[in-house]
Design an enzyme around this catalytic site. Structure first.
Site, PDB file in Angstrom:
ATOM      1  N   HIS A 175       0.754  -1.250  -0.021  1.00 21.06           N
ATOM      2  CA  HIS A 175       0.043   0.109   0.010  1.00 21.06           C
ATOM      3  C   HIS A 175       0.949   1.304  -0.136  1.00 21.06           C
ATOM      4  O   HIS A 175       0.162   2.333   0.089  1.00 21.06           O
ATOM      5  CB  HIS A 175      -0.845  -0.023   1.326  1.00 21.06           C
ATOM      6  N   ASP A 194      -2.600 -10.692  -2.256  1.00 20.61           N
ATOM      7  CA  ASP A 194      -3.086 -10.283  -1.034  1.00 20.61           C
ATOM      8  C   ASP A 194      -4.596  -9.902  -1.281  1.00 20.61           C
ATOM      9  O   ASP A 194      -5.163  -9.657  -2.305  1.00 20.61           O
ATOM     10  CB  ASP A 194      -2.507  -9.016  -0.681  1.00 20.61           C
ATOM     11  N   HIS A 196      -6.057  -7.509  -0.351  1.00 16.05           N
ATOM     12  CA  HIS A 196      -6.410  -5.959  -0.538  1.00 16.05           C
ATOM     13  C   HIS A 196      -5.530  -5.411  -1.727  1.00 16.05           C
ATOM     14  O   HIS A 196      -4.451  -6.155  -2.331  1.00 16.05           O
ATOM     15  CB  HIS A 196      -5.630  -5.007   0.650  1.00 16.05           C
ATOM     16  N   ASP A 228      -4.264 -12.421   4.079  1.00 12.55           N
ATOM     17  CA  ASP A 228      -5.508 -12.079   4.739  1.00 12.55           C
ATOM     18  C   ASP A 228      -6.558 -12.545   3.636  1.00 12.55           C
ATOM     19  O   ASP A 228      -7.951 -11.817   3.923  1.00 12.55           O
ATOM     20  CB  ASP A 228      -5.216 -10.568   4.768  1.00 12.55           C
TER      21      ASP A 228
HETATM   22 ZN   LIG Z   1      -3.922  -7.240   2.879  1.00  6.21          ZN
END
Ligand SMILES: [Zn+2]
Length: 352
Positions: free
Chosen positions: A170, A205, A207, A294
């Site tokens: 991120h 991931d 996200h 995750d």
């Molecule tokens: Zn993540």
């Protein structure tokens, strides 16, 4: 297989995480690393501390103004202390300046204000990335692990694993966000570009890998692909949509595959096959896999429903590519699950 990790990566110990209007317990616990280390040890995989590369490999993916900020923010924050002024134990923003959310926009100039408070609003994009006394050092060493893995793969081929904690995907060129400060996957890809003409970053991931996308959005030499939960209702919210395909020379070199919340192994693996087919069309000579756990069904922040078998399948598909591969650890917050998930992935990868 060789793995890389520095004990200094454990020093970052965030205390606060704003979630739904409450200061909550952090999820990026140092104990995550122990669980992953145990999985490596059980498979007999050697773990080596990376060399101290300093800032040099980071300058390929981050602005010097941002690195200056991150390195010095904690000391400058503490220096605010004075009569009637008591800065908190961690650096966190008071404000969120206007930012262009357009992924095709040029990078920003350095923050126009010299104030640590202003710069904290400018360089920290959310309240999940507090800066404590050791955050810079841990994040720097985490990225060094990824760079060392890239060097190892460039020299020897095969696959190497970077136990990156804190995570990185991120982190934008000049912004921390989502528990991430420095973008290790991007740094590994930039490092591989020194020896390989075309590099791909595949992010699995839960996200969207928004920082990695932003860093390479205008480039054709590093293709980026990300599978993730639909960002319309999940972090990072503002990017990760299918229409974001790159810009300028990078047009067509970014692929986003958002998945409906609740998706399990089958839709995830189908999307992975779609991403791999698209990557094959660009014939990358080396791969960075941004590997998050995750996506696991019981992860405390997951909205996807993968089980452990999925990680074996992901590993098998990556191994079948036969590319020089740097595996960079990203998220995964259920400490008891991420060790077995990594074990299953490595079993599938079949190179351990
Ligand atoms: Zn993540």
């Amino acid at each position: 297989m060789q793995a890389f990790f520095s004990d200094e990566q454990l020093l970052h110990e965030p205390r606060q995480f704003m979630r739904l209007g409450r200061i909550s317990a952090p999820t990026d616990l140092p104990s995550r690393a122990g669980s992953l280390q145990a999985a490596l040890a059980a498979r007999g995989i050697a773990v080596q501390a990376p060399p101290d590369f300093g800032r040099e490999p980071l300058l390929a993916v981050h602005g010097a103004d941002y690195l200056d900020y991150l390195e010095n923010a904690y000391a400058r924050w503490q220096a605010l202390k004075g009569p009637g002024v008591d800065p908190g134990p961690e650096v966190l923003p008071n404000l969120s300046p206007y930012l262009s959310g357009r992924v095709e926009a040029d990078g920003r100039p350095p923050c126009p204000s010299p104030s640590i408070v202003a710069q904290t609003g400018y360089y920290l994009s959310d309240l999940s990335c507090p800066i404590g006394p050791h955050t810079w050092r841990s994040a720097l060493r985490s990225t060094h692990s990824a760079v060392a893995a890239a060097d190892h793969v460039a020299a020897h081929g095969g696959a190497a694993y970077a136990l990156c904690r804190p995570s990185g995907h991120h982190a934008h060129r000049d912004r921390a966000g989502g528990f991430c400060y420095l973008n290790s996957s991007a740094a590994a890809a930039a490092r591989l570009r020194r020896t390989h003409g075309r590099v791909a970053v595949l992010d699995v991931d839960a996200h969207h890998g928004d920082g990695t996308q932003q860093i390479f959005y205008r480039r054709a030499d590093v293709m980026t692909a990300s599978l993730h939960a639909d960002p319309a209702g999940y972090y990072p919210f503002y990017s990760g949509y299918a229409h974001e395909r790159g810009h300028g020379e990078g047009e067509g070199f970014n692929l986003n595959l958002p998945l409906p919340h609740g998706s399990g192994n089958d839709p995830f693996l189908r999307a992975l096959d779609t991403a791999l087919a698209a990557l094959a069309g660009h014939a990358p000579q080396a791969l960075v896999l941004a590997l998050g756990f995750d996506t696991y069904k019981d992860d405390p922040i997951s909205v996807l429903r993968l089980d452990i078998d999925a990680y074996r399948e992901i590993g098998a598909r990556i191994g079948a590519l036969g590319l020089p591969t740097v595996v960079v650890q990203e998220g995964g917050y259920m400490v008891e699950a991420i060790g077995p998930a990594l074990d299953a992935f490595l079993q599938g990868l079949g190179r351990s």
